[in-house]
Design a protein around this motif. Structure first.
Motif, PDB file in Angstrom:
ATOM      1  N   PRO A  81      -2.310   7.793   9.082  1.00 13.69           N
ATOM      2  CA  PRO A  81      -2.519   9.144   8.545  1.00 13.69           C
ATOM      3  C   PRO A  81      -1.227   9.936   8.399  1.00 13.69           C
ATOM      4  N   THR A  82      -0.328   9.840   9.407  1.00 13.39           N
ATOM      5  CA  THR A  82       0.918  10.608   9.353  1.00 13.39           C
ATOM      6  C   THR A  82       1.780  10.166   8.182  1.00 13.39           C
ATOM      7  N   LYS A  83       1.916   8.850   8.005  1.00 14.02           N
ATOM      8  CA  LYS A  83       2.744   8.346   6.909  1.00 14.02           C
ATOM      9  C   LYS A  83       2.123   8.711   5.556  1.00 14.02           C
ATOM     10  N   ALA A  84       0.790   8.624   5.449  1.00 17.62           N
ATOM     11  CA  ALA A  84       0.130   8.984   4.199  1.00 17.62           C
ATOM     12  C   ALA A  84       0.356  10.453   3.866  1.00 17.62           C
ATOM     13  N   THR A  85       0.272  11.321   4.869  1.00 17.15           N
ATOM     14  CA  THR A  85       0.464  12.755   4.640  1.00 17.15           C
ATOM     15  C   THR A  85       1.897  13.052   4.196  1.00 17.15           C
TER      16      THR A  85
ATOM     17  N   PRO B  48       0.813  -1.227   0.000  1.00 16.23           N
ATOM     18  CA  PRO B  48       0.000   0.000   0.000  1.00 16.23           C
ATOM     19  C   PRO B  48       0.845   1.275   0.000  1.00 16.23           C
ATOM     20  N   VAL B  49       1.967   1.270   0.735  1.00 17.11           N
ATOM     21  CA  VAL B  49       2.832   2.447   0.772  1.00 17.11           C
ATOM     22  C   VAL B  49       3.425   2.712  -0.607  1.00 17.11           C
ATOM     23  N   LEU B  50       3.926   1.675  -1.265  1.00 21.60           N
ATOM     24  CA  LEU B  50       4.507   1.831  -2.598  1.00 21.60           C
ATOM     25  C   LEU B  50       3.464   2.318  -3.597  1.00 21.60           C
ATOM     26  N   ILE B  51       2.231   1.817  -3.473  1.00 18.45           N
ATOM     27  CA  ILE B  51       1.161   2.254  -4.377  1.00 18.45           C
ATOM     28  C   ILE B  51       0.812   3.717  -4.130  1.00 18.45           C
ATOM     29  N   LEU B  52       0.794   4.136  -2.859  1.00 22.11           N
ATOM     30  CA  LEU B  52       0.525   5.546  -2.559  1.00 22.11           C
ATOM     31  C   LEU B  52       1.625   6.446  -3.125  1.00 22.11           C
ATOM     32  N   ILE B  53       2.877   6.000  -3.051  1.00 22.00           N
ATOM     33  CA  ILE B  53       3.982   6.768  -3.636  1.00 22.00           C
ATOM     34  C   ILE B  53       3.778   6.902  -5.140  1.00 22.00           C
ATOM     35  N   PHE B  54       3.364   5.812  -5.785  1.00 21.38           N
ATOM     36  CA  PHE B  54       3.157   5.839  -7.239  1.00 21.38           C
ATOM     37  C   PHE B  54       2.031   6.795  -7.629  1.00 21.38           C
ATOM     38  N   ILE B  55       0.899   6.742  -6.916  1.00 20.04           N
ATOM     39  CA  ILE B  55      -0.217   7.613  -7.309  1.00 20.04           C
ATOM     40  C   ILE B  55       0.085   9.076  -6.965  1.00 20.04           C
ATOM     41  N   THR B  56       0.957   9.306  -5.962  1.00 19.42           N
ATOM     42  CA  THR B  56       1.381  10.675  -5.668  1.00 19.42           C
ATOM     43  C   THR B  56       2.224  11.220  -6.815  1.00 19.42           C
ATOM     44  N   MET B  57       3.095  10.385  -7.373  1.00 19.47           N
ATOM     45  CA  MET B  57       3.847  10.768  -8.560  1.00 19.47           C
ATOM     46  C   MET B  57       2.899  11.070  -9.718  1.00 19.47           C
TER      47      MET B  57
END
Length: 302
Positions: free
Chosen positions: A245-249, A16-25
Protein backbone atom coordinates in the motif's frame (compact mmCIF):
# COMPACT_ATOMS: atom_id res chain seq x y z
CA UNK A 1 -7.16 6.44 -6.67
CA UNK A 2 -7.02 4.16 -3.66
CA UNK A 3 -4.31 1.83 -2.48
CA UNK A 4 -5.48 -1.44 -1.03
CA UNK A 5 -3.06 -4.35 -1.22
CA UNK A 6 -1.56 -7.17 0.72
CA UNK A 7 1.52 -6.35 2.77
CA UNK A 8 3.92 -8.26 0.59
CA UNK A 9 7.45 -7.39 -0.38
CA UNK A 10 8.12 -6.50 -3.99
CA UNK A 11 11.19 -5.51 -6.04
CA UNK A 12 11.88 -1.80 -6.57
CA UNK A 13 11.01 -1.92 -10.28
CA UNK A 14 8.97 -5.08 -10.70
CA UNK A 15 6.53 -5.39 -13.60
CA UNK A 16 3.49 -4.46 -11.44
CA UNK A 17 5.34 -1.37 -10.18
CA UNK A 18 6.24 -0.26 -13.71
CA UNK A 19 2.64 -0.82 -14.84
CA UNK A 20 1.32 1.25 -11.92
CA UNK A 21 3.72 4.07 -12.88
CA UNK A 22 2.44 3.91 -16.46
CA UNK A 23 -1.26 4.04 -15.53
CA UNK A 24 -0.53 6.90 -13.10
CA UNK A 25 0.95 8.82 -16.03
CA UNK A 26 -2.14 7.91 -18.07
CA UNK A 27 -4.49 8.99 -15.30
CA UNK A 28 -2.67 12.30 -14.86
CA UNK A 29 -3.17 13.03 -18.53
CA UNK A 30 -6.95 12.62 -18.28
CA UNK A 31 -7.31 15.91 -16.37
CA UNK A 32 -6.51 17.95 -19.48
CA UNK A 33 -8.98 15.92 -21.56
CA UNK A 34 -11.76 16.55 -19.03
CA UNK A 35 -10.85 20.26 -18.82
CA UNK A 36 -11.41 20.71 -22.56
CA UNK A 37 -14.50 18.46 -22.76
CA UNK A 38 -16.47 20.26 -20.03
CA UNK A 39 -16.16 23.56 -21.88
CA UNK A 40 -18.86 22.20 -24.23
CA UNK A 41 -20.68 19.76 -21.92
CA UNK A 42 -22.37 19.76 -18.54
CA UNK A 43 -20.20 18.27 -15.82
CA UNK A 44 -22.66 15.64 -14.53
CA UNK A 45 -23.70 14.57 -18.04
CA UNK A 46 -20.07 14.06 -18.96
CA UNK A 47 -19.35 12.05 -15.79
CA UNK A 48 -22.47 9.94 -16.35
CA UNK A 49 -21.42 9.18 -19.91
CA UNK A 50 -17.86 8.45 -18.81
CA UNK A 51 -18.76 5.91 -16.13
CA UNK A 52 -21.61 4.49 -18.20
CA UNK A 53 -19.04 3.66 -20.88
CA UNK A 54 -16.74 2.13 -18.27
CA UNK A 55 -19.62 -0.01 -16.92
CA UNK A 56 -20.53 -1.14 -20.44
CA UNK A 57 -16.95 -2.19 -21.17
CA UNK A 58 -16.60 -4.02 -17.85
CA UNK A 59 -19.97 -5.76 -18.32
CA UNK A 60 -18.56 -7.56 -21.37
CA UNK A 61 -16.41 -9.55 -18.93
CA UNK A 62 -18.37 -9.39 -15.66
CA UNK A 63 -22.10 -9.21 -16.47
CA UNK A 64 -22.68 -12.77 -15.22
CA UNK A 65 -21.53 -11.75 -11.74
CA UNK A 66 -24.69 -9.66 -11.28
CA UNK A 67 -26.83 -12.80 -11.15
CA UNK A 68 -25.67 -13.57 -7.63
CA UNK A 69 -25.81 -9.97 -6.38
CA UNK A 70 -27.29 -9.61 -2.88
CA UNK A 71 -28.94 -6.59 -1.26
CA UNK A 72 -25.65 -5.85 0.50
CA UNK A 73 -23.85 -5.83 -2.86
CA UNK A 74 -26.28 -3.23 -4.20
CA UNK A 75 -26.08 -1.13 -1.02
CA UNK A 76 -22.27 -1.25 -1.16
CA UNK A 77 -22.08 -0.49 -4.87
CA UNK A 78 -24.79 2.16 -4.61
CA UNK A 79 -23.12 4.04 -1.76
CA UNK A 80 -19.70 3.94 -3.45
CA UNK A 81 -21.29 4.94 -6.76
CA UNK A 82 -23.00 7.90 -5.09
CA UNK A 83 -19.67 9.07 -3.66
CA UNK A 84 -18.04 8.70 -7.10
CA UNK A 85 -20.83 10.67 -8.79
CA UNK A 86 -20.57 13.53 -6.29
CA UNK A 87 -16.76 13.52 -6.19
CA UNK A 88 -16.08 13.33 -9.91
CA UNK A 89 -19.09 15.52 -10.74
CA UNK A 90 -17.86 18.38 -8.53
CA UNK A 91 -14.27 17.87 -9.67
CA UNK A 92 -15.38 18.08 -13.30
CA UNK A 93 -17.56 21.11 -12.56
CA UNK A 94 -14.57 22.87 -11.02
CA UNK A 95 -12.53 22.31 -14.17
CA UNK A 96 -14.81 24.66 -16.06
CA UNK A 97 -13.04 27.58 -14.37
CA UNK A 98 -9.65 26.32 -13.13
CA UNK A 99 -6.79 24.67 -14.99
CA UNK A 100 -6.30 20.92 -15.17
CA UNK A 101 -3.04 21.28 -13.21
CA UNK A 102 -4.76 23.11 -10.34
CA UNK A 103 -7.53 20.54 -10.29
CA UNK A 104 -5.08 17.63 -10.13
CA UNK A 105 -3.12 19.10 -7.20
CA UNK A 106 -6.25 20.05 -5.22
CA UNK A 107 -7.78 16.61 -5.85
CA UNK A 108 -4.72 15.00 -4.26
CA UNK A 109 -5.93 16.54 -0.99
CA UNK A 110 -8.23 13.51 -0.55
CA UNK A 111 -5.33 11.41 0.77
CA UNK A 112 -4.60 13.47 3.92
CA UNK A 113 -8.37 14.01 4.35
CA UNK A 114 -9.02 10.27 4.78
CA UNK A 115 -7.50 10.13 8.32
CA UNK A 116 -9.66 13.10 9.37
CA UNK A 117 -12.83 11.38 8.17
CA UNK A 118 -11.75 8.17 9.92
CA UNK A 119 -11.41 10.19 13.11
CA UNK A 120 -14.83 11.78 12.62
CA UNK A 121 -16.81 8.64 11.76
CA UNK A 122 -14.80 5.75 13.20
CA UNK A 123 -13.13 7.45 16.21
CA UNK A 124 -9.65 6.59 14.92
CA UNK A 125 -7.44 9.61 15.60
CA UNK A 126 -4.76 10.39 12.98
CA UNK A 127 -1.18 9.41 13.75
CA UNK A 128 1.81 11.74 13.82
CA UNK A 129 2.61 11.33 10.12
CA UNK A 130 -1.03 11.83 9.14
CA UNK A 131 -1.11 15.12 11.06
CA UNK A 132 2.11 16.20 9.32
CA UNK A 133 0.52 15.38 5.97
CA UNK A 134 -2.64 17.32 6.82
CA UNK A 135 -0.66 20.43 7.82
CA UNK A 136 1.55 20.26 4.72
CA UNK A 137 -1.46 19.71 2.44
CA UNK A 138 -3.29 22.71 3.88
CA UNK A 139 -0.21 24.94 3.48
CA UNK A 140 0.20 23.69 -0.09
CA UNK A 141 -3.46 24.42 -0.83
CA UNK A 142 -3.06 28.03 0.36
CA UNK A 143 -0.03 28.51 -1.87
CA UNK A 144 -1.67 26.78 -4.85
CA UNK A 145 -4.79 28.93 -4.58
CA UNK A 146 -2.94 32.15 -3.78
CA UNK A 147 -5.11 32.85 -0.73
CA UNK A 148 -2.18 34.38 1.15
CA UNK A 149 -1.82 36.90 -1.67
CA UNK A 150 -5.48 37.72 -2.20
CA UNK A 151 -6.89 36.95 1.23
CA UNK A 152 -9.73 39.39 0.68
CA UNK A 153 -11.27 37.30 -2.07
CA UNK A 154 -10.37 33.87 -0.69
CA UNK A 155 -10.76 30.73 -2.80
CA UNK A 156 -12.35 30.97 -6.25
CA UNK A 157 -15.62 29.16 -6.96
CA UNK A 158 -13.82 26.51 -9.04
CA UNK A 159 -11.30 25.87 -6.27
CA UNK A 160 -14.04 25.59 -3.64
CA UNK A 161 -16.03 23.11 -5.74
CA UNK A 162 -12.91 21.04 -6.41
CA UNK A 163 -11.98 21.07 -2.73
CA UNK A 164 -15.50 19.88 -1.86
CA UNK A 165 -15.05 17.02 -4.34
CA UNK A 166 -12.10 15.71 -2.33
CA UNK A 167 -14.42 15.03 0.62
CA UNK A 168 -16.57 12.76 -1.56
CA UNK A 169 -13.50 11.05 -3.02
CA UNK A 170 -12.14 10.46 0.50
CA UNK A 171 -15.55 9.05 1.47
CA UNK A 172 -15.32 6.72 -1.53
CA UNK A 173 -12.00 5.37 -0.22
CA UNK A 174 -13.49 4.76 3.25
CA UNK A 175 -16.56 3.03 1.81
CA UNK A 176 -14.41 0.75 -0.35
CA UNK A 177 -12.37 -0.16 2.73
CA UNK A 178 -15.54 -0.76 4.78
CA UNK A 179 -17.07 -3.14 2.24
CA UNK A 180 -13.77 -4.78 1.17
CA UNK A 181 -13.66 -8.52 1.70
CA UNK A 182 -17.44 -8.86 1.97
CA UNK A 183 -18.33 -8.61 -1.72
CA UNK A 184 -16.97 -10.06 -4.96
CA UNK A 185 -14.56 -7.54 -6.53
CA UNK A 186 -15.75 -7.56 -10.15
CA UNK A 187 -19.41 -7.50 -9.11
CA UNK A 188 -18.86 -4.58 -6.75
CA UNK A 189 -16.85 -2.67 -9.37
CA UNK A 190 -19.54 -3.14 -12.01
CA UNK A 191 -22.36 -2.09 -9.66
CA UNK A 192 -20.52 1.00 -8.47
CA UNK A 193 -19.78 2.08 -12.05
CA UNK A 194 -23.43 1.57 -13.04
CA UNK A 195 -24.69 3.50 -10.02
CA UNK A 196 -22.13 6.27 -10.48
CA UNK A 197 -23.42 6.75 -14.04
CA UNK A 198 -27.08 6.67 -12.93
CA UNK A 199 -26.59 9.15 -10.07
CA UNK A 200 -24.60 11.50 -12.32
CA UNK A 201 -27.42 11.62 -14.86
CA UNK A 202 -29.94 12.22 -12.05
CA UNK A 203 -27.84 15.10 -10.69
CA UNK A 204 -28.29 16.87 -14.03
CA UNK A 205 -31.78 17.93 -12.87
CA UNK A 206 -30.84 19.91 -9.71
CA UNK A 207 -27.74 21.23 -11.52
CA UNK A 208 -29.95 22.56 -14.33
CA UNK A 209 -27.98 20.77 -17.02
CA UNK A 210 -29.37 19.97 -20.44
CA UNK A 211 -28.17 17.20 -22.74
CA UNK A 212 -25.48 18.83 -24.90
CA UNK A 213 -24.96 18.33 -28.59
CA UNK A 214 -23.05 15.07 -28.96
CA UNK A 215 -19.97 16.57 -30.55
CA UNK A 216 -16.91 14.46 -31.16
CA UNK A 217 -15.20 16.31 -28.30
CA UNK A 218 -17.82 15.18 -25.78
CA UNK A 219 -18.49 11.70 -27.15
CA UNK A 220 -14.88 10.86 -27.93
CA UNK A 221 -13.56 12.16 -24.61
CA UNK A 222 -16.23 10.40 -22.52
CA UNK A 223 -15.81 7.07 -24.32
CA UNK A 224 -12.02 7.30 -24.22
CA UNK A 225 -12.04 8.10 -20.50
CA UNK A 226 -14.56 5.33 -19.91
CA UNK A 227 -12.24 2.83 -21.57
CA UNK A 228 -9.28 4.24 -19.60
CA UNK A 229 -11.25 4.04 -16.32
CA UNK A 230 -12.14 0.38 -16.89
CA UNK A 231 -8.57 -0.57 -17.86
CA UNK A 232 -7.01 1.40 -14.99
CA UNK A 233 -9.37 -0.05 -12.38
CA UNK A 234 -8.76 -3.63 -13.48
CA UNK A 235 -5.01 -3.04 -13.75
CA UNK A 236 -4.87 -1.55 -10.25
CA UNK A 237 -6.71 -4.53 -8.80
CA UNK A 238 -4.21 -6.89 -10.47
CA UNK A 239 -1.02 -4.95 -9.71
CA UNK A 240 -1.81 -4.22 -6.06
CA UNK A 241 -1.89 -7.90 -5.22
CA UNK A 242 1.90 -7.71 -5.02
CA UNK A 243 2.63 -4.00 -4.50
CA UNK A 244 2.53 -2.74 -0.91
CA UNK A 245 0.00 0.00 0.00
CA UNK A 246 2.76 2.49 0.88
CA UNK A 247 4.62 1.99 -2.39
CA UNK A 248 1.38 2.18 -4.39
CA UNK A 249 0.42 5.46 -2.69
CA UNK A 250 3.85 6.95 -3.40
CA UNK A 251 3.42 6.01 -7.07
CA UNK A 252 -0.08 7.54 -7.14
CA UNK A 253 1.30 10.73 -5.58
CA UNK A 254 2.86 11.37 -8.99
CA UNK A 255 -0.58 11.70 -10.58
CA UNK A 256 -0.86 15.50 -10.18
CA UNK A 257 2.78 15.86 -11.23
CA UNK A 258 2.06 14.10 -14.51
CA UNK A 259 -1.10 16.21 -14.89
CA UNK A 260 1.02 19.33 -14.39
CA UNK A 261 3.56 18.16 -16.99
CA UNK A 262 0.83 17.44 -19.55
CA UNK A 263 -0.82 20.77 -18.76
CA UNK A 264 2.43 22.66 -19.21
CA UNK A 265 3.04 20.97 -22.58
CA UNK A 266 -0.47 22.11 -23.56
CA UNK A 267 0.33 25.70 -22.56
CA UNK A 268 -0.88 25.92 -18.94
CA UNK A 269 1.38 28.01 -16.72
CA UNK A 270 1.19 28.00 -12.93
CA UNK A 271 2.99 30.76 -10.99
CA UNK A 272 5.96 29.77 -8.84
CA UNK A 273 4.03 29.90 -5.50
CA UNK A 274 1.35 27.64 -6.98
CA UNK A 275 3.99 25.15 -8.13
CA UNK A 276 5.49 25.19 -4.63
CA UNK A 277 2.05 24.55 -3.20
CA UNK A 278 1.53 21.62 -5.55
CA UNK A 279 4.85 20.14 -4.44
CA UNK A 280 3.80 20.47 -0.80
CA UNK A 281 0.54 18.61 -1.50
CA UNK A 282 2.43 15.78 -3.22
CA UNK A 283 4.80 15.59 -0.23
CA UNK A 284 1.76 15.54 2.07
CA UNK A 285 0.32 12.58 0.17
CA UNK A 286 3.52 10.58 0.63
CA UNK A 287 4.09 11.58 4.27
CA UNK A 288 0.50 10.83 5.31
CA UNK A 289 0.96 7.22 4.19
CA UNK A 290 4.20 6.66 6.09
CA UNK A 291 4.14 5.11 9.55
CA UNK A 292 6.30 6.19 12.49
CA UNK A 293 8.01 3.09 13.83
CA UNK A 294 9.64 3.11 17.24
CA UNK A 295 12.90 1.21 17.50
CA UNK A 296 12.73 -1.66 19.91
CA UNK A 297 15.29 -1.46 22.67
CA UNK A 298 17.46 -4.56 23.05
CA UNK A 299 16.49 -6.73 25.98
CA UNK A 300 18.70 -6.25 29.02
CA UNK A 301 20.87 -9.16 30.05
CA UNK A 302 19.72 -10.84 33.22
Amino acid sequence: MSSVANNTTDPLFSRPVLILIFITMLWGGTFLIVHHAVQVSGAFFFVGLRFGTAALILSLFSLKTLRGASLRDWIAGGSIGLAIAIGYGLQTLGMKTISSSQSAFITAMYVPLVPLLQWLFFRRPPGIMSWCGIVLAFAGLLLLSGVSVRSASGFSAGEMVTLASTLAIAAEILLIGYFAGTTETRRLTLIQLLMASLFSFLFMLPAGEAVPDMTMTVLGSACGLGLASAVIQLTMNWAQRSVSPTKATIIYAGEPVWAGIVGRIAGERLPLPALAGGCLIVCAVVISELRWKKKKLPAADV
